[in-house]
Design an enzyme around this catalytic site. Structure first.
Site, PDB file in Angstrom:
ATOM      1  N   GLU A 176      -7.215  18.806 -35.234  1.00 23.08           N
ATOM      2  CA  GLU A 176      -8.476  18.145 -34.871  1.00 23.08           C
ATOM      3  C   GLU A 176      -8.257  17.070 -33.806  1.00 23.08           C
ATOM      4  O   GLU A 176      -9.041  16.919 -32.871  1.00 23.08           O
ATOM      5  CB  GLU A 176      -9.125  17.518 -36.112  1.00 23.08           C
ATOM      6  CG  GLU A 176      -9.828  18.523 -37.003  1.00 23.08           C
ATOM      7  CD  GLU A 176     -10.289  17.925 -38.325  1.00 23.08           C
ATOM      8  OE1 GLU A 176     -11.047  18.585 -39.019  1.00 23.08           O
ATOM      9  OE2 GLU A 176      -9.879  16.800 -38.671  1.00 23.08           O
ATOM     10  N   LYS A 233      -9.009  17.404 -51.110  1.00 17.26           N
ATOM     11  CA  LYS A 233      -9.023  17.744 -49.692  1.00 17.26           C
ATOM     12  C   LYS A 233      -7.651  17.861 -49.048  1.00 17.26           C
ATOM     13  O   LYS A 233      -6.738  17.130 -49.350  1.00 17.26           O
ATOM     14  CB  LYS A 233      -9.812  16.683 -48.917  1.00 17.26           C
ATOM     15  CG  LYS A 233     -11.285  16.635 -49.252  1.00 17.26           C
ATOM     16  CD  LYS A 233     -12.043  17.777 -48.622  1.00 17.26           C
ATOM     17  CE  LYS A 233     -12.008  17.663 -47.136  1.00 17.26           C
ATOM     18  NZ  LYS A 233     -13.271  17.813 -46.503  1.00 17.26           N
ATOM     19  N   SER A 256      -7.953  13.020 -48.267  1.00 18.71           N
ATOM     20  CA  SER A 256      -9.130  12.162 -48.193  1.00 18.71           C
ATOM     21  C   SER A 256      -8.965  11.035 -49.195  1.00 18.71           C
ATOM     22  O   SER A 256      -8.391  11.223 -50.265  1.00 18.71           O
ATOM     23  CB  SER A 256     -10.376  12.983 -48.525  1.00 18.71           C
ATOM     24  OG  SER A 256     -11.397  12.141 -48.997  1.00 18.71           O
ATOM     25  N   THR A 274     -15.089  39.163 -30.679  1.00 20.16           N
ATOM     26  CA  THR A 274     -15.901  38.741 -29.536  1.00 20.16           C
ATOM     27  C   THR A 274     -17.180  38.184 -30.167  1.00 20.16           C
ATOM     28  O   THR A 274     -17.602  38.659 -31.228  1.00 20.16           O
ATOM     29  CB  THR A 274     -16.263  39.904 -28.578  1.00 20.16           C
ATOM     30  OG1 THR A 274     -16.997  40.879 -29.304  1.00 20.16           O
ATOM     31  CG2 THR A 274     -15.022  40.543 -27.971  1.00 20.16           C
ATOM     32  N   HIS A 275     -17.732  37.183 -29.560  1.00 19.88           N
ATOM     33  CA  HIS A 275     -18.908  36.491 -30.127  1.00 19.88           C
ATOM     34  C   HIS A 275     -18.631  36.008 -31.545  1.00 19.88           C
ATOM     35  O   HIS A 275     -19.543  35.914 -32.362  1.00 19.88           O
ATOM     36  CB  HIS A 275     -20.148  37.391 -30.114  1.00 19.88           C
ATOM     37  CG  HIS A 275     -20.401  38.035 -28.799  1.00 19.88           C
ATOM     38  ND1 HIS A 275     -21.175  37.475 -27.810  1.00 19.88           N
ATOM     39  CD2 HIS A 275     -19.933  39.199 -28.277  1.00 19.88           C
ATOM     40  CE1 HIS A 275     -21.200  38.264 -26.752  1.00 19.88           C
ATOM     41  NE2 HIS A 275     -20.447  39.326 -27.000  1.00 19.88           N
ATOM     42  N   GLN A 295      -6.336   0.713  -7.296  1.00 22.67           N
ATOM     43  CA  GLN A 295      -5.574   0.132  -8.404  1.00 22.67           C
ATOM     44  C   GLN A 295      -6.035   0.724  -9.741  1.00 22.67           C
ATOM     45  O   GLN A 295      -5.293   0.736 -10.712  1.00 22.67           O
ATOM     46  CB  GLN A 295      -5.761  -1.390  -8.400  1.00 22.67           C
ATOM     47  CG  GLN A 295      -4.950  -2.109  -9.453  1.00 22.67           C
ATOM     48  CD  GLN A 295      -4.879  -3.595  -9.175  1.00 22.67           C
ATOM     49  OE1 GLN A 295      -4.230  -4.032  -8.237  1.00 22.67           O
ATOM     50  NE2 GLN A 295      -5.580  -4.394  -9.959  1.00 22.67           N
ATOM     51  N   ASN A 322       0.814  -1.218   0.000  1.00 21.57           N
ATOM     52  CA  ASN A 322       0.000   0.000   0.000  1.00 21.57           C
ATOM     53  C   ASN A 322       0.849   1.270   0.000  1.00 21.57           C
ATOM     54  O   ASN A 322       0.585   2.202  -0.759  1.00 21.57           O
ATOM     55  CB  ASN A 322      -0.948   0.001   1.204  1.00 21.57           C
ATOM     56  CG  ASN A 322      -1.937  -1.141   1.139  1.00 21.57           C
ATOM     57  OD1 ASN A 322      -2.002  -1.852   0.134  1.00 21.57           O
ATOM     58  ND2 ASN A 322      -2.710  -1.336   2.199  1.00 21.57           N
ATOM     59  N   LYS A 325      -4.335   3.939 -12.051  1.00 25.44           N
ATOM     60  CA  LYS A 325      -3.162   3.965 -12.916  1.00 25.44           C
ATOM     61  C   LYS A 325      -3.459   4.220 -14.385  1.00 25.44           C
ATOM     62  O   LYS A 325      -2.839   5.092 -15.010  1.00 25.44           O
ATOM     63  CB  LYS A 325      -2.368   2.663 -12.760  1.00 25.44           C
ATOM     64  CG  LYS A 325      -1.685   2.651 -11.424  1.00 25.44           C
ATOM     65  CD  LYS A 325      -1.121   1.327 -11.053  1.00 25.44           C
ATOM     66  CE  LYS A 325      -0.957   1.269  -9.563  1.00 25.44           C
ATOM     67  NZ  LYS A 325      -2.243   1.411  -8.810  1.00 25.44           N
TER      68      LYS A 325
HETATM   69  N1  ARG Z   1      -1.677  -3.357  -7.322  1.00 27.13           N
HETATM   70  C1  ARG Z   1      -2.076  -2.644  -6.161  1.00 27.13           C
HETATM   71  C2  ARG Z   1      -2.486  -1.216  -6.524  1.00 27.13           C
HETATM   72  O1  ARG Z   1      -2.211  -0.806  -7.589  1.00 27.13           O
HETATM   73  C3  ARG Z   1      -0.967  -2.613  -5.169  1.00 27.13           C
HETATM   74  C4  ARG Z   1      -1.423  -2.502  -3.744  1.00 27.13           C
HETATM   75  C5  ARG Z   1      -2.190  -3.702  -3.370  1.00 27.13           C
HETATM   76  N2  ARG Z   1      -2.472  -3.755  -1.974  1.00 27.13           N
HETATM   77  C6  ARG Z   1      -3.357  -4.594  -1.474  1.00 27.13           C
HETATM   78  N3  ARG Z   1      -3.526  -4.583  -0.204  1.00 27.13           N
HETATM   79  N4  ARG Z   1      -4.058  -5.381  -2.227  1.00 27.13           N
HETATM   80  O2  ARG Z   1      -3.085  -0.495  -5.766  1.00 27.13           O
END
Ligand code: ARG
Length: 465
Positions: free
Chosen positions: A298, A291, A285, A163-164, A330, A118, A333
């Site tokens: 974009e 084109k 295109s 403006t606008h 988790q 953790n 990420k």
């Molecule tokens: N893969 C977990 C995460 O990204 C790591 C920590 C997991 N901890 C646990 N007590 N299961 O958060």
């Protein structure tokens, strides 16, 4: 029984369980496919942790040496693409730890003393994000430099300010570009400020409550270049506000890039024809041979959407979580990684694209001449002769109507024509009605006068040095 499980290559936590997780659950809960991206930061954090354990005499010198050697080898294996990631080992942390133990034996098993995944993962994410912020800040600066280079050439290039989306008052193209310079400046400041809160060490919080070992968190913080430690262990392992904050800052970066891109798209349309964008930033295109499409701007505009989405994903991820760590985290990420990737890719191509803008100064100037852009200047002229502003506004409105009827610009009217709207109008009015005069007159801080914009560019350059 427990030993049998270890032999099967079961996870380090499976000793307590009567049966292994199903394949489906294993794949559902594993994060190694995406969190292996944290590997180098995980190793960096482990080395610092091991050194601290040795410093406080929890780990022997031999064990530390074995751990450092093993982790260095693992780093090389990963860089060479030879490391075997296993979904059985759930995440980046357990993959590396398991390989370490295979390489150096018992020393590897001692590394996790006084630590939990953790606080480990929270540390990895912060190390990752700190590096990403530094990369992104560098790219923002590069884009700002490109804006300055372009602005340098266009302090006397006059275009209508809008403006606008209607012609309002003349400005220089350089002044317009410098507006984006300012936006990016604030973006860089926001990221620098966010970095201060990212750069705090969670490690030492262990699972949630701290650890019974006499650890030295300040030593680890120093080793990893953190400005300090997270002050509360529960908070340290659970909150991801630093990542949310980063995504919010990133969303604003994308907003600014997107607005600029929107203008490129509109301005390179032949109906505007203010600019052209070099072919290397456009595509054709497959069906319409004529084109030339502004795909790059974009796409940047489009990618802002996914970054906003990630911000919302992280806010939602956090809002229902009781203290402290929950597996929900988790899910932080992928949105975070994609935000970083999208920002880096967009900023890179944006900076390069600025060098592909070809300015059509004449079309800009003609557009500024068409929309009564100097009407405010005529009103200001009357005010300077003693007419109250509201009356002057009314007189000029009448003059605009008159000119519209003639199908010409205010500056093209004859003096007697103009004098119908105020007897105070004299020959000197024409200086106020020209585009160049209108620009030059706005010479205060923040104004569009060429000299003032040159000063702003010089100041901007100095700020980036
Ligand atoms: N893969 C977990 C995460 O990204 C790591 C920590 C997991 N901890 C646990 N007590 N299961 O958060």
């Amino acid at each position: 029984m427990a030993q049998e499980k270890q032999k099967d290559g079961a996870t380090p936590w499976s000793g307590r369980f009567n049966e292994p997780v199903t394949e489906l659950v294993k794949r559902f809960t594993a994060s190694v496919d995406f969190d292996q991206r944290l590997a180098e930061f995980d190793i960096e954090g482990s080395v610092a942790h091991a050194r601290m354990l040795h410093a406080v005499e929890i780990l022997s010198a031999n064990d530390l040496a074995a751990i450092e050697k093993g982790l260095a080898q693992i780093r090389e294996e990963i860089r060479a693409g030879k490391f075997k990631w296993s979904v059985d080992l759930e995440d980046v942390h357990m993959n590396i730890e398991s390989r370490l133990t295979a390489l150096v034996g018992d020393a590897g098993k001692r590394l996790h003393t006084a630590r939990s995944r953790n606080d480990q993962v929270a540390t990895d994410v912060r190390l990752y994000l700190r590096a990403a912020i530094d990369d992104i800040s560098g790219l923002i600066k590069a884009a700002q430099r490109a804006l300055l280079d372009l602005a340098d050439q266009h302090t006397d290039t006059i275009m209508p300010g809008f403006t606008h989306m209607q012609v309002a008052q003349p400005v220089s193209y350089a002044h317009h570009l410098m507006a984006y310079f300012e936006m990016l400046n604030r973006d860089a400041q926001r990221l620098a400020d966010c970095r201060k809160r990212v750069n705090r060490l969670p490690l030492g919080s262990a699972a949630l409550a701290g650890t019974t070992f006499p650890i030295d968190r300040l030593l680890v913080a120093k080793e990893l270049g953190f400005d300090g430690v997270c002050e509360n262990s529960l908070d340290a392992v659970s909150d991801r506000d630093f990542a949310i904050e980063f995504c919010a800052a990133g969303a604003l970066v994308m907003t600014h890039l997107s607005r600029f891109c929107e203008e490129i798209i509109i301005w390179m349309n032949p109906r505007f024809a203010f600019i052209d964008l070099a072919d290397r930033f456009c595509t054709g295109s497959s069906i319409m041979p004529q084109k030339k499409n502004p795909d790059v701007p974009e796409l940047i505009r489009g990618k802002s959407g996914r970054v906003y989405g990630h911000l919302l994903a992280l806010l939602t991820l956090m809002k229902g979580q009781p203290l402290a760590y929950n597996k929900d985290n988790q899910e932080d990420k992928e949105p975070l990684f994609d935000t970083v990737d999208t920002l880096i890719a967009s900023l890179r191509v944006f900076g390069e694209m600025l060098g592909g803008i070809e300015v059509k100064a004449e079309a800009m100037r003609n557009a500024a001449l068409e929309g009564y852009a100097t009407a405010t200047d005529l009103a200001d002229y009357l005010v300077k002769k003693g007419v109250p502003f509201r009356e002057a506004h009314e007189a000029v409105a009448q003059a605009v109507r008159f000119a519209e009827g003639r199908g010409c610009d205010l500056a093209a009217l004859k003096l007697p024509d103009l004098q119908q709207f105020s007897p105070l109008i004299g020959k000197d009015v024409f200086a106020a009605l020209t585009l160049d005069g209108a620009l030059k007159a706005r010479s205060h801080i923040g104004g569009t006068a060429p000299a003032r914009v040159k000063a702003a560019i010089a100041k901007g350059r100095k700020s980036l040095a």
